[in-house]
Design an enzyme around this catalytic site. Structure first.
Site, PDB file in Angstrom:
ATOM      1  N   GLN A 104       0.811  -1.215   0.000  1.00 31.08           N
ATOM      2  CA  GLN A 104       0.000   0.000   0.000  1.00 31.08           C
ATOM      3  C   GLN A 104       0.844   1.265   0.000  1.00 31.08           C
ATOM      4  O   GLN A 104       2.008   1.269   0.371  1.00 31.08           O
ATOM      5  CB  GLN A 104      -0.953  -0.008   1.192  1.00 31.08           C
ATOM      6  CG  GLN A 104      -0.266  -0.178   2.530  1.00 31.08           C
ATOM      7  CD  GLN A 104      -1.254  -0.465   3.641  1.00 31.08           C
ATOM      8  OE1 GLN A 104      -2.360  -0.951   3.388  1.00 31.08           O
ATOM      9  NE2 GLN A 104      -0.880  -0.147   4.849  1.00 31.08           N
ATOM     10  N   ASP A 106      -5.614   3.469  13.434  1.00 26.66           N
ATOM     11  CA  ASP A 106      -5.335   4.845  13.865  1.00 26.66           C
ATOM     12  C   ASP A 106      -5.705   5.085  15.331  1.00 26.66           C
ATOM     13  O   ASP A 106      -5.309   6.074  15.926  1.00 26.66           O
ATOM     14  CB  ASP A 106      -6.031   5.860  12.952  1.00 26.66           C
ATOM     15  CG  ASP A 106      -7.543   5.658  12.885  1.00 26.66           C
ATOM     16  OD1 ASP A 106      -8.175   5.523  13.949  1.00 26.66           O
ATOM     17  OD2 ASP A 106      -8.098   5.645  11.767  1.00 26.66           O
ATOM     18  N   GLU A 122      -5.351  -5.509  14.418  1.00 31.57           N
ATOM     19  CA  GLU A 122      -4.822  -4.723  13.292  1.00 31.57           C
ATOM     20  C   GLU A 122      -3.806  -5.597  12.571  1.00 31.57           C
ATOM     21  O   GLU A 122      -2.963  -6.238  13.208  1.00 31.57           O
ATOM     22  CB  GLU A 122      -4.187  -3.433  13.836  1.00 31.57           C
ATOM     23  CG  GLU A 122      -3.360  -2.647  12.845  1.00 31.57           C
ATOM     24  CD  GLU A 122      -4.103  -2.205  11.594  1.00 31.57           C
ATOM     25  OE1 GLU A 122      -5.194  -1.614  11.715  1.00 31.57           O
ATOM     26  OE2 GLU A 122      -3.598  -2.466  10.486  1.00 31.57           O
ATOM     27  N   ASP A 142      -4.213 -10.949  11.140  1.00 35.73           N
ATOM     28  CA  ASP A 142      -5.181 -10.807  10.065  1.00 35.73           C
ATOM     29  C   ASP A 142      -6.580 -10.935  10.691  1.00 35.73           C
ATOM     30  O   ASP A 142      -6.855 -11.896  11.419  1.00 35.73           O
ATOM     31  CB  ASP A 142      -4.922 -11.923   9.056  1.00 35.73           C
ATOM     32  CG  ASP A 142      -5.901 -11.906   7.905  1.00 35.73           C
ATOM     33  OD1 ASP A 142      -5.457 -11.638   6.780  1.00 35.73           O
ATOM     34  OD2 ASP A 142      -7.098 -12.178   8.130  1.00 35.73           O
ATOM     35  N   ASP A 144     -13.828  -1.820  11.316  1.00 39.89           N
ATOM     36  CA  ASP A 144     -13.366  -0.498  10.862  1.00 39.89           C
ATOM     37  C   ASP A 144     -12.347  -0.745   9.758  1.00 39.89           C
ATOM     38  O   ASP A 144     -11.147  -0.558   9.948  1.00 39.89           O
ATOM     39  CB  ASP A 144     -12.746   0.227  12.067  1.00 39.89           C
ATOM     40  CG  ASP A 144     -12.234   1.620  11.701  1.00 39.89           C
ATOM     41  OD1 ASP A 144     -12.549   2.097  10.605  1.00 39.89           O
ATOM     42  OD2 ASP A 144     -11.527   2.206  12.541  1.00 39.89           O
ATOM     43  N   SER A 145     -12.833  -1.211   8.621  1.00 37.38           N
ATOM     44  CA  SER A 145     -11.926  -1.691   7.575  1.00 37.38           C
ATOM     45  C   SER A 145     -11.676  -0.625   6.519  1.00 37.38           C
ATOM     46  O   SER A 145     -12.331   0.406   6.490  1.00 37.38           O
ATOM     47  CB  SER A 145     -12.558  -2.907   6.897  1.00 37.38           C
ATOM     48  OG  SER A 145     -13.683  -2.484   6.152  1.00 37.38           O
ATOM     49  N   PRO A 179      -6.632  -4.854   0.795  1.00 37.65           N
ATOM     50  CA  PRO A 179      -6.487  -5.857   1.855  1.00 37.65           C
ATOM     51  C   PRO A 179      -7.763  -6.060   2.683  1.00 37.65           C
ATOM     52  O   PRO A 179      -7.946  -7.103   3.299  1.00 37.65           O
ATOM     53  CB  PRO A 179      -5.363  -5.306   2.744  1.00 37.65           C
ATOM     54  CG  PRO A 179      -4.818  -4.119   2.063  1.00 37.65           C
ATOM     55  CD  PRO A 179      -5.733  -3.720   0.972  1.00 37.65           C
TER      56      PRO A 179
END
Lengths: 285, 349
Positions: free
Chosen positions: A30, A85, A105, A137, A155-156, A162
């Site tokens: 990413q 975050d 996460e 994962d 919260d994807s 991914p």
């Protein structure tokens, strides 16, 4: 003047002035950038798409956390999938009744980066003794965990990338399996006006595993294009149908302070425009 | 690689085709310096693979400056393109439309139409492109599926020595665009005229003013103002900008010929002689006499690895340089790793 134009849509897009780049990283998987914009504060961009800004993140995080938590009313164990975050963890841990918030996460580096460059998102939540941070994962975690939860918040990122697996029927099935009786799954489901197919797809997949499938909404300005929908899966319709007086009691008792969420907004957010209801019912525009 | 020559070619194209936005075909010479120079000069990019998109991302060149031109894509490649910000895709068949269906709310399409060309050295219309008669049907299908079509694209082939193929394809596309717009009631907004503009390998000179004039004329005559014209030059921009330097590694006399073995060959920078059917102008930095009939061979163990047969050369010695000119397009790009040779190093001047 440096500009960033979002690359989400072919025919239109929002543009931001970049006042200063704080962080930029292109990995194999990413491309991540955090920059400052004078109006929006720190803006985090992943693969050309805005993920969060300091100015409007509260709307997203409050609505994704407090709607399922206060509808449930007795949540003690919460699972957050993604949310690197730390903003979601912050909102969940505002509830004194929460015993443990497990956050899964996939990328440890995202958390470190967010602590350093987006500290206003987590506001120390990562150091809360009730925070259980797991680097794994999300799909593997829900498949393998022995823990059980009252609320799961997905919260994807977008379904392209991914985060794709977190929109699969398999993921929903495992979430249902690890939810306690009356437990709620809430997931971000994109900006419905421009991503209406996602409503149809999610409704179809979610309803295979939850007897009460619904959507609620909130407008987050930098998720450009009108209201964003959040998908709701639960096996007890009473949880969603909680009345506003009960929500008010719970809200007051919880002691949380919010800037967007109110019990009235909570109730109203389940009222959807007709084009979304039609998409939910599988009718295409 | 000469920065100046690269920019000259871009300028030449802009002069000859004013108003046409160039999308550099990265495949011709996939090099980060070339991309940076062209990006700074305002060019856009034609990408055809995930690897090419990755290069742009590493250089922080926005996907908004790209179109994805490969008509056949795996789902993983579509996703990678979208994540790289490339949202305009080329299709040429109904199967491919269905692959793009899950992404219809984010993307725009160009439909590639095939016109066979007699004057191009490399015919690109056999492998890709739908027949002009299929256009209305495929666009109807896209419309039924709810996938927006922005316009048409075509490729007359590579190193197209006469402008006739472009002229006739543009004329044909203009007719199709007008027909589609009438039929659907919606405007299109792009015509992609591909690449294929020739470069002068033979050294005989190409009169670009005469070459491009009929293309300019037909664009002005046949297309309405709202259609943005874009092109995908690859060879035209980079061929002249790159010079390959090889050196003599050894020599032998065999079968009445003087053989010179170089450290670069048809498995390396000269791969275009096989894949691209190109013959590059060679230069030796030694004009001594007498000359004798010689063979220039590459460094690999394969007997096919011969750059030039029966050319008159002065006597060369180990370390002498052999210069290949016009070697930017489809040379380094198609070089192999055969014999684990490391390949040419690229230096920007």
């Amino acid at each position: 003047m440096k500009l960033f134009t979002e690359t989400l849509y072919d025919a239109f897009g929002q543009t931001f002035r970049i006042d200063k780049v704080y962080f930029e990283n292109k990995t194999e998987h990413q491309h991540l950038m955090i920059f400052h914009n004078t109006v929006l504060g720190r803006v985090m961009v992943l693969d050309g798409v805005v993920q969060t800004t300091e100015k409007d993140e509260f709307i997203y995080h409050e609505m994704m956390a407090h709607v399922p938590l206060l509808a449930h009313g007795k949540a003690r164990q919460v699972l957050i999938i993604g949310g690197g975050d730390g903003g979601m963890l912050r909102e969940v841990l505002k509830h004194n009744a929460i015993e443990q918030a497990t956050m899964v996460e996939i990328d440890a580096a995202v958390i470190e980066m967010a602590k350093q460059y987006l500290p206003n998102h987590s506001q120390g939540a990562f150091d809360d003794p009730r925070a259980n941070i797991v680097i794994a994962d999300g799909m593997d975690f829900v498949r393998e965990t022995a823990l059980r939860f009252d609320v799961i918040i997905s919260d994807s990122t977008d379904p392209i990338g991914p985060g794709e697996i977190l929109f699969s029927e398999d993921f929903y099935a495992h979430c249902r399996r690890i939810l306690n009786q009356g437990g709620v799954l809430a997931t971000q489901n994109g900006v419905a006006f421009f991503q209406l197919d996602e409503v149809t797809t999610t409704a179809k997949r979610l309803s295979q595993h939850f007897s009460d499938t619904a959507f609620y909404s909130a407008a987050i300005p930098t998720y450009f294009g009108g209201i964003m929908t959040f998908a709701w899966g639960c096996n007890d319709q009473a949880v969603r149908n909680v009345d506003v007086q009960t929500l008010q009691h719970r809200y007051t008792a919880s002691g949380i302070h919010t800037r967007y969420y109110t019990p009235e907004i909570h109730k109203a957010s389940f009222a959807l425009p007709k084009y979304i209801i039609d998409a939910f019912d599988g009718k295409t525009a | 690689m000469y920065r100046e020559k690269l920019l000259q070619q871009l300028e030449l194209l802009r002069e000859q085709l004013p108003g046409v936005t160039p999308y550099y075909a990265i495949k011709a010479f996939p090099n980060e310096d070339v991309l940076k120079i062209l990006a700074d000069a305002g060019a856009c990019f034609d990408v055809a693979s995930t690897g090419e998109i990755d290069m742009l991302q590493r250089l922080n060149i926005s996907g908004r400056r790209t179109i994805h031109t490969h008509p056949i894509k795996k789902d993983s490649e579509i996703k990678a393109a979208l994540r790289g910000g490339s949202t305009t895709f080329v299709v040429d068949n109904a199967e491919e439309l269905h692959k793009l269906l899950p992404y219809r709310q984010r993307i725009g399409l160009l439909l590639r139409v095939s016109f066979r060309s007699k004057s191009a050295r490399v015919d690109l219309s056999r492998k890709f492109g739908c027949a002009p008669e299929q256009v209305v049907e495929i666009i109807g299908e896209a419309s039924t599926l709810g996938i927006p079509v922005r316009g048409l694209s075509f490729h007359v082939g590579s190193q197209s020595m006469a402008p006739d193929a472009h002229v006739s394809a543009i004329d044909h596309c203009a007719g199709l665009i007008s027909e589609i717009e009438q039929h659907s009631g919606r405007p299109m907004n792009v015509l992609d005229i591909g690449g294929g503009f020739p470069v002068d390998y033979a050294g005989t000179g190409i009169d670009y003013a005469s070459y491009f004039e009929p293309i300019r004329d037909i664009l002005a005559e046949s297309l309405p103002d709202h259609i943005e014209v874009i092109a995908e030059p690859g060879r035209f921009l980079v061929a002249r900008a790159v010079t390959a330097i090889a050196s003599v590694a050894g020599k032998a006399r065999r079968g009445g010929y003087q053989w010179y073995y170089l450290d670069d060959g048809v498995y390396g920078s000269y791969s275009g002689q096989l894949f691209d059917h190109a013959v590059y102008p060679l230069q030796i930095l030694n004009d001594s006499m007498p000359r004798e009939s010689s063979i220039l061979a590459g460094p690999t163990c394969d007997s096919i690895d011969v750059i030039a047969e029966d050319i008159a050369l002065p006597e060369l010695n180990e370390g002498d340089l052999v210069i290949g000119h016009m070697m930017g397009a489809y040379t380094y790009a198609t070089a192999t790793r055969f014999n684990s040779l490391s390949g040419a190093q690229i230096v920007v001047i």
